[in-house]
Design a protein around this motif. Structure first.
Motif, PDB file in Angstrom:
ATOM      1  N   SER A  41      20.512  -3.208   0.326  1.00 38.43           N
ATOM      2  CA  SER A  41      20.215  -2.333   1.483  1.00 38.43           C
ATOM      3  C   SER A  41      19.351  -1.174   1.008  1.00 38.43           C
ATOM      4  CB  SER A  41      21.503  -1.766   2.091  1.00 38.43           C
ATOM      5  OG  SER A  41      21.967  -0.667   1.317  1.00 38.43           O
ATOM      6  N   SER A  42      18.977  -0.325   1.945  1.00 37.57           N
ATOM      7  CA  SER A  42      18.338   0.944   1.589  1.00 37.57           C
ATOM      8  C   SER A  42      19.347   1.846   0.887  1.00 37.57           C
ATOM      9  CB  SER A  42      17.896   1.701   2.844  1.00 37.57           C
ATOM     10  OG  SER A  42      17.044   0.936   3.605  1.00 37.57           O
ATOM     11  N   PRO A  43      18.846   2.857   0.144  1.00 35.57           N
ATOM     12  CA  PRO A  43      19.774   3.865  -0.368  1.00 35.57           C
ATOM     13  C   PRO A  43      20.486   4.533   0.802  1.00 35.57           C
ATOM     14  CG  PRO A  43      17.559   4.199  -1.273  1.00 35.57           C
ATOM     15  CD  PRO A  43      17.445   3.162  -0.186  1.00 35.57           C
ATOM     16  N   GLY A  44      21.774   4.741   0.654  1.00 31.33           N
ATOM     17  CA  GLY A  44      22.508   5.519   1.664  1.00 31.33           C
ATOM     18  C   GLY A  44      23.011   4.735   2.853  1.00 31.33           C
ATOM     19  N   ALA A  45      22.819   3.410   2.860  1.00 31.96           N
ATOM     20  CA  ALA A  45      23.283   2.612   4.010  1.00 31.96           C
ATOM     21  C   ALA A  45      24.805   2.513   4.075  1.00 31.96           C
ATOM     22  CB  ALA A  45      22.676   1.212   3.955  1.00 31.96           C
ATOM     23  N   ASN A 125      17.058  -0.587  -1.930  1.00 32.32           N
ATOM     24  CA  ASN A 125      15.655  -0.993  -1.746  1.00 32.32           C
ATOM     25  C   ASN A 125      15.669  -2.256  -0.888  1.00 32.32           C
ATOM     26  OD1 ASN A 125      13.108  -2.295  -2.232  1.00 32.32           O
ATOM     27  ND2 ASN A 125      12.914  -1.200  -4.157  1.00 32.32           N
ATOM     28  N   LEU A 126      14.835  -2.308   0.134  1.00 34.32           N
ATOM     29  CA  LEU A 126      14.833  -3.481   1.013  1.00 34.32           C
ATOM     30  C   LEU A 126      13.809  -4.538   0.585  1.00 34.32           C
ATOM     31  CD1 LEU A 126      15.163  -1.780   4.531  1.00 34.32           C
ATOM     32  CD2 LEU A 126      16.925  -3.007   3.246  1.00 34.32           C
ATOM     33  N   ILE A 127      13.058  -4.278  -0.502  1.00 34.04           N
ATOM     34  CA  ILE A 127      11.958  -5.190  -0.856  1.00 34.04           C
ATOM     35  C   ILE A 127      12.255  -5.944  -2.162  1.00 34.04           C
ATOM     36  CG2 ILE A 127       9.472  -5.380  -1.259  1.00 34.04           C
ATOM     37  CD1 ILE A 127       9.266  -2.645   0.257  1.00 34.04           C
ATOM     38  N   THR A 140      23.845 -10.811   0.702  1.00 36.32           N
ATOM     39  CA  THR A 140      24.239  -9.975   1.834  1.00 36.32           C
ATOM     40  C   THR A 140      23.250  -8.835   2.026  1.00 36.32           C
ATOM     41  OG1 THR A 140      26.550 -10.490   1.392  1.00 36.32           O
ATOM     42  CG2 THR A 140      26.134  -8.522   2.706  1.00 36.32           C
ATOM     43  N   GLY A 141      22.802  -8.631   3.251  1.00 33.20           N
ATOM     44  CA  GLY A 141      21.963  -7.479   3.577  1.00 33.20           C
ATOM     45  C   GLY A 141      22.779  -6.508   4.407  1.00 33.20           C
ATOM     46  N   LEU A 158      13.748 -10.096   2.983  1.00 33.54           N
ATOM     47  CA  LEU A 158      15.188  -9.898   2.810  1.00 33.54           C
ATOM     48  C   LEU A 158      15.970 -10.504   3.975  1.00 33.54           C
ATOM     49  CD1 LEU A 158      17.678  -8.749   1.438  1.00 33.54           C
ATOM     50  CD2 LEU A 158      17.312  -6.620   2.711  1.00 33.54           C
ATOM     51  N   PHE A 159      15.634 -10.081   5.200  1.00 33.24           N
ATOM     52  CA  PHE A 159      16.527 -10.421   6.311  1.00 33.24           C
ATOM     53  C   PHE A 159      16.446 -11.889   6.727  1.00 33.24           C
ATOM     54  CE2 PHE A 159      16.279  -5.741   6.676  1.00 33.24           C
ATOM     55  CZ  PHE A 159      17.631  -5.475   6.541  1.00 33.24           C
ATOM     56  N   SER A 160      15.393 -12.604   6.271  1.00 32.45           N
ATOM     57  CA  SER A 160      15.344 -14.044   6.574  1.00 32.45           C
ATOM     58  C   SER A 160      16.082 -14.856   5.515  1.00 32.45           C
ATOM     59  CB  SER A 160      13.896 -14.525   6.657  1.00 32.45           C
ATOM     60  OG  SER A 160      13.294 -14.418   5.384  1.00 32.45           O
ATOM     61  N   SER A 161      16.449 -14.226   4.395  1.00 27.00           N
ATOM     62  CA  SER A 161      17.015 -15.003   3.284  1.00 27.00           C
ATOM     63  C   SER A 161      18.495 -14.710   3.026  1.00 27.00           C
ATOM     64  CB  SER A 161      16.218 -14.719   2.001  1.00 27.00           C
ATOM     65  OG  SER A 161      16.393 -13.366   1.602  1.00 27.00           O
ATOM     66  N   ILE A 162      19.106 -13.865   3.858  1.00 28.51           N
ATOM     67  CA  ILE A 162      20.512 -13.507   3.604  1.00 28.51           C
ATOM     68  C   ILE A 162      21.470 -14.475   4.300  1.00 28.51           C
ATOM     69  CG2 ILE A 162      20.197 -11.069   3.104  1.00 28.51           C
ATOM     70  CD1 ILE A 162      20.676 -10.468   6.060  1.00 28.51           C
ATOM     71  N   ASP A 163      22.675 -14.567   3.735  1.00 26.92           N
ATOM     72  CA  ASP A 163      23.744 -15.346   4.368  1.00 26.92           C
ATOM     73  C   ASP A 163      24.538 -14.482   5.336  1.00 26.92           C
ATOM     74  OD1 ASP A 163      23.429 -17.715   2.555  1.00 26.92           O
ATOM     75  OD2 ASP A 163      23.946 -16.210   1.055  1.00 26.92           O
ATOM     76  N   LEU A 164      24.605 -13.182   5.026  1.00 20.97           N
ATOM     77  CA  LEU A 164      25.461 -12.271   5.789  1.00 20.97           C
ATOM     78  C   LEU A 164      24.714 -10.961   6.029  1.00 20.97           C
ATOM     79  CD1 LEU A 164      28.286 -11.247   6.822  1.00 20.97           C
ATOM     80  CD2 LEU A 164      28.782 -10.611   4.442  1.00 20.97           C
ATOM     81  N   LEU A 165      24.732 -10.490   7.286  1.00 19.83           N
ATOM     82  CA  LEU A 165      24.173  -9.174   7.617  1.00 19.83           C
ATOM     83  C   LEU A 165      25.316  -8.248   8.026  1.00 19.83           C
ATOM     84  CD1 LEU A 165      21.863  -7.174   8.332  1.00 19.83           C
ATOM     85  CD2 LEU A 165      21.846  -8.177  10.630  1.00 19.83           C
ATOM     86  N   LEU A 166      25.402  -7.115   7.356  1.00 16.55           N
ATOM     87  CA  LEU A 166      26.379  -6.098   7.741  1.00 16.55           C
ATOM     88  C   LEU A 166      25.645  -5.009   8.508  1.00 16.55           C
ATOM     89  CD1 LEU A 166      28.338  -5.843   4.361  1.00 16.55           C
ATOM     90  CD2 LEU A 166      28.975  -7.098   6.437  1.00 16.55           C
TER      91      LEU A 166
END
Ligand code: GDP
Ligand code: MG
Length: 223
Positions: A41-45, A125-127, A140-141, A158-166
């Protein structure tokens, strides 16, 4: 050889080394019947706060590897709560790679310790982190409400390759201009199979669902 070809060769070599190391990580996890989870995730998420809360539920079943550019702050937060944790300081790198995680696993001495879940908190970092396989079972993203509901399609690798999104900090819904349905629909549009869980480490919302999901995945992998 052209400069471009040399660049491609070097990158292929780095990725081959990474993936060989990730396979060894996977072997250690499987020998110990541990589910590997990579959180990006981004810092601080809210990654470390989520792990503090998860530690209260999973107790000694949980072990954590923390990744940051500098400081041992996140590992210290978890260790002070009795959670088994190891800090990687990358010294500048914007992601964790498998060799650094493999070394951290040796430091953690996972063999025979009875942990069932190993969470790697990646560098914020999201990249960059999304390109490096770390031997995990669950990529996980996390996207928190203060980051804005338009971010999923801006960071598709990132978001197309994750199994789980929180979807984190869901407790802030009332005071944030964040359309949760929109963000979730955008994630599903590039990743139809993704599992999405809305969580708040602050209010506890979704934490039971997350724990159940991890336990179900552990049972699916190890029986
Ligand atoms: N309102 C709210 N704040 C949170 C939540 N989780 C984390 N935070 C806050 O967000 C900030 C960053 O959290 P942290 O866990 O360190 O983020 P990380 O950088 O992703 O590990 C801290 O001030 C936390 O108290 C949450 O579920 N709700
Ligand atoms: Mg953190």
């Amino acid at each position: 050889m052209s400069t471009e070809n040399r660049r491609i060769d070097i990158r292929a070599g780095v990725m081959a080394r990474n993936d060989a190391s990730a396979s060894r990580i996977r072997a250690v996890l499987e020998r110990n019947r541990i589910l590997g989870i990579n959180i990006i995730s981004s810092p601080g998420a809210g990654k470390t706060t989520l792990l503090e809360s998860l530690g209260g539920r999973l107790g000694p079943e949980l072990a954590v590897i923390e990744g940051d550019v500098r400081t041992r702050r996140d590992a210290d937060r978890l260790i002070s709560l009795g959670i088994r944790a190891w800090q990687i300081e990358t010294g500048g790198a914007c992601h964790l790679d498998a060799p650094s995680v493999e070394a951290a696993i040796e430091g953690l001495e996972l063999d025979g310790m009875g942990n069932r879940f190993l969470v790697v908190e990646n560098v914020g970092n999201l990249i960059c982190p999304s390109s490096y396989y770390l031997g995990e079972h669950l990529k996980t993203g996390m996207l928190s409400l203060p980051e804005g509901d338009d971010k999923i399609l801006k960071y598709p690798a990132l978001f197309s390759s994750i199994d789980l999104l929180l979807m984190s900090k869901i407790d802030l819904g009332a005071c944030m201009d964040f359309d949760v349905e929109r963000a979730e629909a955008e994630c599903r549009s590039i990743n139809p199979g993704v599992r999405i869980i809305r969580v708040s480490a602050r209010s506890g919302e979704g934490m039971g669902e997350l724990e159940s999901f991890f336990r179900a995945k552990h049972a699916e992998v190890y029986g």
